[in-house]
Design a protein around this motif. Structure first.
Motif, PDB file in Angstrom:
ATOM      1  N   PHE B 158       0.798  -1.217   0.000  1.00 35.05           N
ATOM      2  CA  PHE B 158       0.000   0.000   0.000  1.00 35.05           C
ATOM      3  C   PHE B 158       0.836   1.276   0.000  1.00 35.05           C
ATOM      4  O   PHE B 158       0.286   2.363  -0.116  1.00 35.05           O
ATOM      5  CB  PHE B 158      -0.924   0.012   1.218  1.00 35.05           C
ATOM      6  CG  PHE B 158      -2.026  -0.996   1.132  1.00 35.05           C
ATOM      7  CD1 PHE B 158      -2.935  -0.938   0.089  1.00 35.05           C
ATOM      8  CD2 PHE B 158      -2.153  -1.997   2.072  1.00 35.05           C
ATOM      9  CE1 PHE B 158      -3.950  -1.861  -0.002  1.00 35.05           C
ATOM     10  CE2 PHE B 158      -3.173  -2.925   1.982  1.00 35.05           C
ATOM     11  CZ  PHE B 158      -4.072  -2.862   0.942  1.00 35.05           C
ATOM     12  N   LEU B 160       2.872   3.002  -1.981  1.00 36.62           N
ATOM     13  CA  LEU B 160       2.798   4.003  -3.041  1.00 36.62           C
ATOM     14  C   LEU B 160       1.402   4.597  -3.228  1.00 36.62           C
ATOM     15  O   LEU B 160       1.249   5.816  -3.255  1.00 36.62           O
ATOM     16  CB  LEU B 160       3.328   3.411  -4.342  1.00 36.62           C
ATOM     17  CG  LEU B 160       3.762   4.504  -5.295  1.00 36.62           C
ATOM     18  CD1 LEU B 160       5.001   5.200  -4.756  1.00 36.62           C
ATOM     19  CD2 LEU B 160       4.011   3.942  -6.656  1.00 36.62           C
ATOM     20  N   PRO B 161       0.353   3.760  -3.332  1.00 34.52           N
ATOM     21  CA  PRO B 161      -0.993   4.349  -3.425  1.00 34.52           C
ATOM     22  C   PRO B 161      -1.339   5.215  -2.229  1.00 34.52           C
ATOM     23  O   PRO B 161      -2.029   6.225  -2.388  1.00 34.52           O
ATOM     24  CB  PRO B 161      -1.922   3.144  -3.493  1.00 34.52           C
ATOM     25  CG  PRO B 161      -1.096   1.974  -3.681  1.00 34.52           C
ATOM     26  CD  PRO B 161       0.322   2.316  -3.482  1.00 34.52           C
ATOM     27  N   PHE B 162      -0.865   4.851  -1.052  1.00 26.87           N
ATOM     28  CA  PHE B 162      -1.120   5.677   0.128  1.00 26.87           C
ATOM     29  C   PHE B 162      -0.544   7.065  -0.053  1.00 26.87           C
ATOM     30  O   PHE B 162      -1.179   8.067   0.259  1.00 26.87           O
ATOM     31  CB  PHE B 162      -0.516   5.033   1.377  1.00 26.87           C
ATOM     32  CG  PHE B 162      -1.516   4.240   2.161  1.00 26.87           C
ATOM     33  CD1 PHE B 162      -2.748   3.955   1.630  1.00 26.87           C
ATOM     34  CD2 PHE B 162      -1.220   3.787   3.428  1.00 26.87           C
ATOM     35  CE1 PHE B 162      -3.666   3.224   2.344  1.00 26.87           C
ATOM     36  CE2 PHE B 162      -2.135   3.051   4.149  1.00 26.87           C
ATOM     37  CZ  PHE B 162      -3.358   2.772   3.602  1.00 26.87           C
ATOM     38  N   GLN B 164      -0.017   8.594  -2.814  1.00 30.82           N
ATOM     39  CA  GLN B 164      -0.848   9.296  -3.795  1.00 30.82           C
ATOM     40  C   GLN B 164      -2.173   9.732  -3.172  1.00 30.82           C
ATOM     41  O   GLN B 164      -2.616  10.869  -3.343  1.00 30.82           O
ATOM     42  CB  GLN B 164      -1.144   8.381  -4.991  1.00 30.82           C
ATOM     43  CG  GLN B 164       0.086   7.912  -5.709  1.00 30.82           C
ATOM     44  CD  GLN B 164       0.506   8.884  -6.786  1.00 30.82           C
ATOM     45  OE1 GLN B 164       0.181  10.051  -6.737  1.00 30.82           O
ATOM     46  NE2 GLN B 164       1.243   8.373  -7.765  1.00 30.82           N
ATOM     47  N   LEU B 165      -2.793   8.809  -2.432  1.00 28.90           N
ATOM     48  CA  LEU B 165      -4.110   9.075  -1.848  1.00 28.90           C
ATOM     49  C   LEU B 165      -4.045  10.248  -0.878  1.00 28.90           C
ATOM     50  O   LEU B 165      -4.840  11.199  -0.975  1.00 28.90           O
ATOM     51  CB  LEU B 165      -4.611   7.822  -1.144  1.00 28.90           C
ATOM     52  CG  LEU B 165      -5.895   7.944  -0.323  1.00 28.90           C
ATOM     53  CD1 LEU B 165      -7.053   8.322  -1.225  1.00 28.90           C
ATOM     54  CD2 LEU B 165      -6.199   6.635   0.380  1.00 28.90           C
ATOM     55  N   TYR B 166      -3.092  10.211   0.034  1.00 33.88           N
ATOM     56  CA  TYR B 166      -3.045  11.264   1.042  1.00 33.88           C
ATOM     57  C   TYR B 166      -2.539  12.574   0.469  1.00 33.88           C
ATOM     58  O   TYR B 166      -2.849  13.649   0.997  1.00 33.88           O
ATOM     59  CB  TYR B 166      -2.262  10.809   2.280  1.00 33.88           C
ATOM     60  CG  TYR B 166      -3.096   9.884   3.129  1.00 33.88           C
ATOM     61  CD1 TYR B 166      -4.037  10.395   4.006  1.00 33.88           C
ATOM     62  CD2 TYR B 166      -2.997   8.507   3.002  1.00 33.88           C
ATOM     63  CE1 TYR B 166      -4.838   9.563   4.757  1.00 33.88           C
ATOM     64  CE2 TYR B 166      -3.792   7.662   3.749  1.00 33.88           C
ATOM     65  CZ  TYR B 166      -4.721   8.203   4.625  1.00 33.88           C
ATOM     66  OH  TYR B 166      -5.527   7.364   5.356  1.00 33.88           O
ATOM     67  N   ILE B 169      -5.785  14.133  -1.085  1.00 31.49           N
ATOM     68  CA  ILE B 169      -6.739  14.772  -0.180  1.00 31.49           C
ATOM     69  C   ILE B 169      -6.057  15.815   0.699  1.00 31.49           C
ATOM     70  O   ILE B 169      -6.645  16.331   1.643  1.00 31.49           O
ATOM     71  CB  ILE B 169      -7.501  13.752   0.696  1.00 31.49           C
ATOM     72  CG1 ILE B 169      -6.509  12.929   1.526  1.00 31.49           C
ATOM     73  CG2 ILE B 169      -8.380  12.849  -0.133  1.00 31.49           C
ATOM     74  CD1 ILE B 169      -7.193  12.049   2.533  1.00 31.49           C
TER      75      ILE B 169
END
Lengths: 93, 310, 289
Positions: B158, B160-162, B164-166, B169
């Motif tokens: 998780f 890398l996507p984390f 990007q995600l954080y 937002i």
């Protein structure tokens, strides 16, 4: 919100949509016929429809991976095998 | 629950001696049981049963001792040779950590996100665990399993996507990002542990309270939560622990402002040469909060590790 | 306990569901998306189909990392479970020493994972570390930064140091739930120590031991920080476990597609193992009721 970082493709979007529809379908099925159709199948423990769906999905992932690893034929073969497997799971497990 | 209290009482058997005849008797019988147990083991293990845990604890303490030893040495002494204890005892490394804002801010941000995460995890897990322990509902077992799979998902997947995600937002590099990300594995754990403790409380208590005219929220806060207080404590301990020790996500989700202490350590190790003394001192200081927390929950540890339902 | 059927319970679960789904589903979907595409940075992606999966499945590097991973998990389970049970059996059942023992034993569990790696690094350094120095003093050539075997030994020892306490605490909790009357009955029957273990203690511990095996399997399967800090996956690739390899591919070589495909395969493996354990556990548990 900007979603480009999620790098969607229509193929993966379809894949997740299918999963979502399957879950929705399971809910409807449960609404029509509550109880989950619990029974003890050939694995000798109690399973419900949800369990059978989970087993089918997980195993089809493995079937696809196995197909990729050991065969050069089209991946649709794996999909057909998975569907057959899912039918068997829903019938006997 | 009653079991927990009993265990606690057993641990504090001696303190309870003058707090009432019944408890004193219980304490005495526990002590007698203890003596019996010791005698039994004493006979069967040739009187040396205590050697196994002692050796094990020595094995556990050796690396920690070495870390403490290093932290009181100067870097020159560390690299210069081998000695079992510091020859030139110095607290320079600790002074550096407590005076340099880069270092102590690392501690502050670590503790901030750990506390936020613990509060969020326990708060949302309480009603959910109640639901799992008291009701059956559509898809409950699958939901529980799905929650547990997240406890078991490798954080590396998780990372890398984390990031990007954080970033998307706008929470990147704030304690909130790490606190929310750690919910991924801490909420399932909290639900799991709390559910175990709640299942130990008889359902009649709920029913009596409803008959007495309690609403659900009032019943839950006034009656139910005090009953599982030790369970809540144990859960908070576990959330604290797993949020405190996790680093991969914490490092991925912070850059400058909210950098956790453990990440400050890695950076120091790479940029300012190999300052082993400083590194060791920082390491020692990261163990301290854990040790303090363990001390508070020591009487419930064993029960807590059994997730409340042995 | 009989549970009442009540679908309104969903409202109590909703906050948990939303928070975990936010953290689990969105990243997982993103990983799936990455795994079918090629990227050159700047959010430019090109569809590649299942190419990355084919490459990963055929790659000897992945097979090697997977093999190392299973070997590592097997070794630490084979050491930690028996050792943990042995220590738990030797612990006093009550008395002032219990708390002291438990506090000391729980301590390694609360050390941040990279500090565990750093601590063992300076503990095992051949010239200035206590462990490395001692082993070399025994006449054994030991240098974990150079020799694969030494590196493995150090990583395994570190994991035993770090996690055996979890098994001890779980097993101990199981043992403490055995009423004294059982032991007295066994004594009257003249049962041997072995019989007491086999017929009283082991059955009582079986549930917590299942949890212990499950937790240790899963956690060792996703181990990353400790060996990364200790050995950096080296020497060579000797201690490059799955997660380390994954992060190397994703961040080191910026090969997102391969890393994502590896993630998915890795995730499917943990999922299968979890499901098997979970099913076994819940069915055992339901059978007991």
């Amino acid at each position: 919100m900007d979603l480009t970082w999620m790098a969607w493709t229509w193929q993966t979007a379809t894949f997740f949509a299918v999963i979502a529809f399957l879950l929705l379908g399971m809910m409807l099925w449960e609404y029509v016929a509550p109880g989950g159709g619990a029974r003890v199948g050939i694995l000798r423990f109690e399973t419900t429809r949800g369990d059978r769906l989970f087993i089918s999905l997980l195993m089809s992932a493995y079937i696809h991976l196995g197909w990729l690893a050991f065969s050069d034929a089209s991946l649709w073969g794996a999909t057909i095998a998975s569907l057959a497997f899912a039918a068997a799971v829903f019938r006997w497990v | 629950m009653a079991q927990v209290k009993q265990d606690a009482a057993r641990n504090r058997g001696i303190l309870l001696r003058d707090s009432g005849p019944a408890q004193a008797a219980a304490g005495a019988s526990d002590r007698a049981a203890g003596t019996r147990a010791r005698r039994r083991r004493g006979r069967e293990g040739g009187g040396f049963w205590w050697i196994v845990p002692t050796l094990y604890i020595v094995f556990l303490m050796l690396p920690i001792y070495w870390l403490i030893n290093m932290s009181f040495k100067t870097t020159n002494e560390i690299l210069g040779g081998f000695s079992l204890w510091p020859q030139n005892f110095t607290i320079e490394s600790y002074v550096e950590i407590f005076t340099n804002p880069v270092w102590y801010n690392g501690y502050v941000s670590s503790i901030t996100y750990v506390l936020i995460n613990t509060v969020i995890s326990v708060t949302v897990a309480l009603p959910a665990a109640y639901a799992f322990s008291r009701y059956r509902f559509l898809g409950d077992k699958h939901l529980f399993f799905w929650l547990l799979t997240n406890r078991m998902a490798p954080p590396a997947i998780f990372a890398l996507p984390f990031y990007q995600l954080y970033s998307a937002i706008g929470l990147f590099d704030t304690p909130w990002a790490v606190a929310l990300a750690h919910c991924l594995f801490n909420i399932p754990l909290a639900v799991w542990i709390l559910e175990g403790f709640m299942s130990g409380v008889p359902k009649e208590i709920d029913e009596t309270a409803y008959i007495d005219g309690y609403s659900w929220p009032r019943f839950f806060v006034k009656i139910f939560m005090p009953l599982i207080a030790s369970g809540i404590g144990v859960t908070a301990f576990f959330c604290f622990m797993f949020s405190w020790v996790e680093l991969l996500l914490a490092k991925t989700l912070t850059a400058v402002d909210a950098k956790p202490i453990a990440a400050v350590m890695t950076r120091t190790a790479s940029t300012s040469g190999y300052e082993l003394g400083l590194l060791a001192a920082a390491g020692v200081l990261t163990i301290v909060p854990g040790a303090v927390v363990i001390w508070f929950v020591r009487n419930y540890i064993a029960k807590g590790f059994a997730l409340g339902r042995v | 306990m009989t549970k009442t059927w009540n679908n309104k319970a969903w409202f109590m679960v909703l906050p948990v569901l939303l928070l975990v789904a936010f953290n689990a589903v969105i990243p997982l979907m993103t990983v799936v998306n990455y795994s079918v595409q090629e990227t050159f940075g700047n959010n430019l992606f090109f569809f590649e189909g299942v190419r990355w999966y084919e490459e990963v499945l055929a790659s000897s590097r992945f097979h090697a990392a997977l093999g190392r991973q299973f070997l590592f998990t097997f070794i630490i389970l084979a050491i930690e479970i028996p050792l943990g049970v042995a220590v738990a059996l030797a612990m006093p059942r009550s008395g002032p020493w219990v708390s002291v023992c438990l506090v000391f034993m729980a301590l390694p569990l609360l050390v941040p994972w990279n500090v565990v790696g750093a601590m063992w690094n300076i503990f095992a350094l051949p010239d200035i570390g206590l462990l490395g120095r001692s082993i070399n003093a025994l006449g054994i050539d030991y240098n974990f930064t150079q020799q694969p075997l030494s590196a493995w030994f150090t990583v395994v020892l570190m994991d035993v140091w770090h996690w055996t306490s979890l098994v001890v605490l779980l097993a101990y909790a199981g043992l403490r739930s055995i009423p004294d009357a059982y032991y007295q009955a066994a004594k009257i029957d003249g049962a041997s120590r072995l019989a007491v273990f086999r017929y009283i203690q082991l059955p009582k511990m079986s549930r917590v031991l299942t949890i212990a095996v499950l937790l240790r399997f899963i956690d060792s399967f996703m181990i990353y920080t400790e060996p990364f800090v200790l050995t950096g996956g080296g020497p060579g690739n000797a201690t490059t476990f799955l997660s380390i390899d994954l992060v190397k591919a994703a961040l080191g070589e910026f090969n997102l597609g391969i890393a994502a495909a590896m993630s998915i395969i890795y995730f499917l493996m943990t999922l299968l193992v979890c499901w098997v354990f979970y099913t076994a556990m819940t069915n055992y548990y339901d059978g007991e009721r």
